[in-house]
Design an enzyme around this catalytic site. Sequence first.
Site, PDB file in Angstrom:
ATOM      1  N   GLU A  60       0.830  -1.214   0.000  1.00 56.46           N
ATOM      2  CA  GLU A  60       0.000   0.000   0.000  1.00 56.46           C
ATOM      3  C   GLU A  60       0.861   1.258   0.000  1.00 56.46           C
ATOM      4  O   GLU A  60       0.383   2.366   0.243  1.00 56.46           O
ATOM      5  CB  GLU A  60      -0.949  -0.011   1.195  1.00 56.46           C
ATOM      6  CG  GLU A  60      -1.937  -1.180   1.173  1.00 56.46           C
ATOM      7  CD  GLU A  60      -3.134  -0.983   0.237  1.00 56.46           C
ATOM      8  OE1 GLU A  60      -3.694   0.126   0.213  1.00 56.46           O
ATOM      9  OE2 GLU A  60      -3.503  -1.951  -0.465  1.00 56.46           O
ATOM     10  N   HIS A 118      -4.706   1.758   7.158  1.00 55.92           N
ATOM     11  CA  HIS A 118      -3.298   2.037   6.864  1.00 55.92           C
ATOM     12  C   HIS A 118      -2.652   2.563   8.142  1.00 55.92           C
ATOM     13  O   HIS A 118      -3.324   3.223   8.955  1.00 55.92           O
ATOM     14  CB  HIS A 118      -3.143   3.131   5.788  1.00 55.92           C
ATOM     15  CG  HIS A 118      -3.560   2.726   4.409  1.00 55.92           C
ATOM     16  ND1 HIS A 118      -4.341   3.517   3.599  1.00 55.92           N
ATOM     17  CD2 HIS A 118      -3.284   1.608   3.690  1.00 55.92           C
ATOM     18  CE1 HIS A 118      -4.526   2.915   2.440  1.00 55.92           C
ATOM     19  NE2 HIS A 118      -3.897   1.752   2.464  1.00 55.92           N
ATOM     20  N   CYS A 176      -3.096  11.319   3.501  1.00 52.66           N
ATOM     21  CA  CYS A 176      -3.392  10.423   2.370  1.00 52.66           C
ATOM     22  C   CYS A 176      -3.165  11.135   1.049  1.00 52.66           C
ATOM     23  O   CYS A 176      -2.828  10.520   0.045  1.00 52.66           O
ATOM     24  CB  CYS A 176      -4.855   9.992   2.376  1.00 52.66           C
ATOM     25  SG  CYS A 176      -5.353   9.074   3.815  1.00 52.66           S
TER      26      CYS A 176
HETATM   27  O1  SUG Z   1      -7.756   3.019  -0.167  1.00 59.39           O
HETATM   28  N1  SUG Z   1     -10.547   5.138  -0.194  1.00 59.39           N
HETATM   29  C1  SUG Z   1      -9.121   4.969  -0.060  1.00 59.39           C
HETATM   30  C2  SUG Z   1      -8.575   5.934   0.961  1.00 59.39           C
HETATM   31  C3  SUG Z   1      -7.077   5.943   0.954  1.00 59.39           C
HETATM   32  C4  SUG Z   1      -6.517   6.662   2.105  1.00 59.39           C
HETATM   33  N2  SUG Z   1      -5.100   6.627   2.051  1.00 59.39           N
HETATM   34  C5  SUG Z   1      -4.270   6.605   3.113  1.00 59.39           C
HETATM   35  N3  SUG Z   1      -4.697   6.292   4.318  1.00 59.39           N
HETATM   36  N4  SUG Z   1      -3.023   6.851   2.928  1.00 59.39           N
HETATM   37  C6  SUG Z   1      -8.771   3.538   0.328  1.00 59.39           C
HETATM   38  O2  SUG Z   1      -9.502   2.951   1.132  1.00 59.39           O
HETATM   39  C7  SUG Z   1     -12.704   4.778  -1.251  1.00 59.39           C
HETATM   40  C8  SUG Z   1     -13.281   4.715  -2.654  1.00 59.39           C
HETATM   41  C9  SUG Z   1     -14.766   4.555  -2.639  1.00 59.39           C
HETATM   42  O3  SUG Z   1     -15.304   3.898  -1.769  1.00 59.39           O
HETATM   43  O4  SUG Z   1     -15.413   5.081  -3.592  1.00 59.39           O
HETATM   44  C10 SUG Z   1     -11.201   4.602  -1.232  1.00 59.39           C
HETATM   45  O5  SUG Z   1     -10.641   3.989  -2.118  1.00 59.39           O
END
Ligand code: SUG
Length: 446
Positions: free
Chosen positions: A175, A251, A372
Amino acid sequence: MHPAREFNFDGLVGPSHNYAGLSFGNVASFNNVKSASNPRLAALQGLAKMRELAKRGFAQAVMPPQDRPNFRLLRSLGFTGSDAEVISKAYKESPVILACAYSASPMWTANAATVSPSADTADGRVHFTPANLNNKLHRAFEHLQSARTLRAIFADAQRFVVHDALPGTPAFGDEGAANHTRLCAHHGDAAVEMFVYGRVEFDASAPAPRRYPARHTLEASQAVARLHGLNADRAVFVQQNPDVIDQGVFHNDVIAVGNANVLFYHEQAFADEQDTLAQLRNAMGGVGAELQAIRVDTGAVSVADAVSSYLFNTQLLSKPDGKMALVTPHECQEITSVARYLDGLVKSGGPVDELIQFDLRQSMRNGGGPACLRLRVALTDAEASAMHQGVVMTETLYQKLVAWVEKHYRDHLEPQDLGDPQLAVEVHTALQELEQILGLPGLYDL
Ligand code: SUG
């Protein structure tokens, strides 16, 4: 020490930003499933953060969004015909697959790659490994464009190397920088790189979460450290607490953030807190840095409050006066325990003496906070001059991007709008123009 600055590459939110509930284990994504989004506002909120931080003198750059929908994915899953037909068929037969192909999730560039600056690597180049994000269909193909974008920006092979993503199998779930932190005295020094994993593929006895998936493996982190040529004494691998993954910490950057020699973390973040700190202290001794740990205990802020406020999904930025600013989302002021904690933190006389607050609600509703939205790349002055300059945030670029967003983005997107073939045409037209604005022709010719 080689003087270096930490650039934050923020993801520019794409024109199809939407809430599709695709990320099992990410509470915000699930809670906002199928609500209407506002792509224009989302992009403007992100740009406002970039502009303000650049204005304040922090090194700031932008990572372009990815082309949507992902027609290659849709066609590989058996949807045929013209682009419009592919969209109509996918919408009718499997709206969730269409939503996956339309996700604007590359906006969270902390997941784009893991980055090791030249001070840390055996060959003295800056290494990037795009994350395979193979735990989620809607993110599992991002690495192809991420690699292309990074290669376009960091094209000088004498100074930079962009690896291919790790094999896209569960054993190598990666990730990216969301689970990676550098700890050092100054950004240009050799650092200890801390890799935080959620599970171990080849050790069935290692603890693992029960409710939600652990997306990132130890094996992936070790492979990235090898690819980047990290010194074994300066790479530390620690396990995330599986119980917090089960409470929505998908994460590590949702429960801990580091900068320079400071680690700001929740007491429940790691499977073994004492061992984690001992390993870091020991390794940091080898690079002449002393760990300054800021530990938040459960009595002050519960894991649930940390997850809903994104207290730890914040950016810790070094200021010229030696102090640090914490970049927070507005949600941190709306949760009493967190607001109280932060008030005490800035008054404590410790390293953090300022909060810089932003409204990032459009991103937060999908589980993406300030941290993020950014990928950290520490660069020496020579490296910074060698990268593509068209992505560096300036007032001129900000104004151009705002005008571009206002021209091309919708201010309201419902789940059913993804079935409208006109949206794909709009996205394509916008991105063609963006290539010109950023000076990256052919960026999307994957
Ligand atoms: O991978 N949300 C992302 C958020 C990423 C956050 N990144 C960090 N913590 N670095 C994920 O879960 C949601 C998309 C949706 O549901 O339409 C999404 O992909």
